[in-house]
Design a protein around this motif. Sequence first.
Motif, PDB file in Angstrom:
ATOM      1  N   VAL A 173       0.848  -1.191   0.000  1.00  0.00           N
ATOM      2  CA  VAL A 173       0.000   0.000   0.000  1.00  0.00           C
ATOM      3  C   VAL A 173       0.882   1.239   0.000  1.00  0.00           C
ATOM      4  O   VAL A 173       1.735   1.407   0.877  1.00  0.00           O
ATOM      5  N   TYR A 174       0.670   2.120  -0.959  1.00  0.00           N
ATOM      6  CA  TYR A 174       1.389   3.385  -1.057  1.00  0.00           C
ATOM      7  C   TYR A 174       0.407   4.516  -0.723  1.00  0.00           C
ATOM      8  O   TYR A 174      -0.567   4.735  -1.431  1.00  0.00           O
ATOM      9  N   ARG A 175       0.704   5.242   0.341  1.00  0.00           N
ATOM     10  CA  ARG A 175      -0.202   6.284   0.827  1.00  0.00           C
ATOM     11  C   ARG A 175       0.322   7.666   0.448  1.00  0.00           C
ATOM     12  O   ARG A 175       1.512   7.933   0.579  1.00  0.00           O
ATOM     13  N   TYR A 176      -0.592   8.528   0.017  1.00  0.00           N
ATOM     14  CA  TYR A 176      -0.183   9.891  -0.319  1.00  0.00           C
ATOM     15  C   TYR A 176      -1.018  10.945   0.397  1.00  0.00           C
ATOM     16  O   TYR A 176      -0.932  12.141   0.087  1.00  0.00           O
ATOM     17  N   GLY A 177      -1.828  10.542   1.367  1.00  0.00           N
ATOM     18  CA  GLY A 177      -2.641  11.487   2.124  1.00  0.00           C
ATOM     19  C   GLY A 177      -3.313  10.788   3.285  1.00  0.00           C
ATOM     20  O   GLY A 177      -3.168   9.571   3.484  1.00  0.00           O
ATOM     21  N   GLU A 178      -4.069  11.543   4.072  1.00  0.00           N
ATOM     22  CA  GLU A 178      -4.718  11.011   5.265  1.00  0.00           C
ATOM     23  C   GLU A 178      -5.998  10.244   4.960  1.00  0.00           C
ATOM     24  O   GLU A 178      -6.389   9.360   5.723  1.00  0.00           O
ATOM     25  N   HIS A 179      -6.666  10.586   3.865  1.00  0.00           N
ATOM     26  CA  HIS A 179      -7.937   9.942   3.544  1.00  0.00           C
ATOM     27  C   HIS A 179      -7.707   8.487   3.158  1.00  0.00           C
ATOM     28  O   HIS A 179      -6.693   8.150   2.522  1.00  0.00           O
ATOM     29  N   TYR A 180      -8.663   7.617   3.514  1.00  0.00           N
ATOM     30  CA  TYR A 180      -8.464   6.190   3.222  1.00  0.00           C
ATOM     31  C   TYR A 180      -8.390   5.905   1.734  1.00  0.00           C
ATOM     32  O   TYR A 180      -7.878   4.855   1.317  1.00  0.00           O
ATOM     33  N   ARG A 181      -8.884   6.824   0.910  1.00  0.00           N
ATOM     34  CA  ARG A 181      -8.824   6.624  -0.535  1.00  0.00           C
ATOM     35  C   ARG A 181      -7.573   7.233  -1.156  1.00  0.00           C
ATOM     36  O   ARG A 181      -7.338   7.065  -2.353  1.00  0.00           O
ATOM     37  N   GLN A 182      -6.781   7.911  -0.387  1.00  0.00           N
ATOM     38  CA  GLN A 182      -5.560   8.503  -0.937  1.00  0.00           C
ATOM     39  C   GLN A 182      -4.418   7.485  -0.861  1.00  0.00           C
ATOM     40  O   GLN A 182      -3.420   7.674  -0.165  1.00  0.00           O
ATOM     41  N   VAL A 183      -4.587   6.407  -1.604  1.00  0.00           N
ATOM     42  CA  VAL A 183      -3.621   5.310  -1.645  1.00  0.00           C
ATOM     43  C   VAL A 183      -3.615   4.692  -3.039  1.00  0.00           C
ATOM     44  O   VAL A 183      -4.559   4.862  -3.821  1.00  0.00           O
TER      45      VAL A 183
END
Length: 326
Positions: A79-89
Amino acid sequence: MTTNPRPGAGIDRRALLGLALSGGVLAGCSGGDAEPSATSTSPAPTTSATPSPTATGTPDADTDPSFVPNGLSSTQRTVYRYGEHYRQVSDLWLPTGDRRAVFLVVVHGGGWEAGYDRRDINDFVGDMVGRGYPVLNVDYRGFGDGGGWPSTFTDTATAVDLAAVAGSQFSLPMDRVCIVGHSAGGHLAMWAAARRGLPQGAPGADPRVTPAIAASLSGVLHPSVAYGEDANVAGLFGGSPTDFPDRFAIGDPSRRAPYRMPLWAGAGTSDEVVPYSQTQFFCDTVRAAGDTVEEQLVPGANHVAGKEPGGPIVPLFRTWLEGRLG
């Protein structure tokens, strides 16, 4: 080259689009400069710090089994995350056996709405990974939950650019990337493919990842058509083409030609959500700009068939993909 007859060639396309897109019918379809972090979901090894907690009331993608496509295991996911929202991955799924020398980037549909996420394209993802393709399933915020203009576009751009991080980490072929999406995801996939042509400062400009080829499955490829008032298109862009002509000039895939890469666009002639004339218009436009596009109009196929691995449209895409990249 068109490999299927083009039904309805005598029908006025704008009338067709206006009929099918009016009244919010799309509701039925189902970043920053800092380097995003990557985490592998348990029990796979962790590759970065503990993920940020999801917002209250949102699904926990790290523990919710519905985020794992059928036939796959969470151990295959990074999983690569780019923000706090659960969909920002962006979820990278790797085959357990031999990998094809192709890197597939997938964009889900759902009318750009807040109620749909990357699970909408899970069956397609699971099928392609099972066939040996490494797949990056990108997500983005929909309008009504932090998305809309320009956030849905910048989220998509950032999520797609995470392919560069994944490619470096897992030695994936960045010169053999195919981006593909269904419905609203077909719109965003084609838009993302054309990002290198965006003006400086536009949302999504200066991409880190430019695909070798791009494809649309029943995509919304001409949202700035004179469609009347459509709630989903208006939700994405913040209004109509008359209200925001500059936004539609940036965000309409038909207005971003030439692409300068091989393209594929498929749709069903019985699509009850996105009319196939969207695909026809796009193909005519990019051909006029000098691009090569394979157009597939499948008699009798509906909208959902555009993303079903066993349906009549996806196998045509797979044949094209194999012919282009293997």
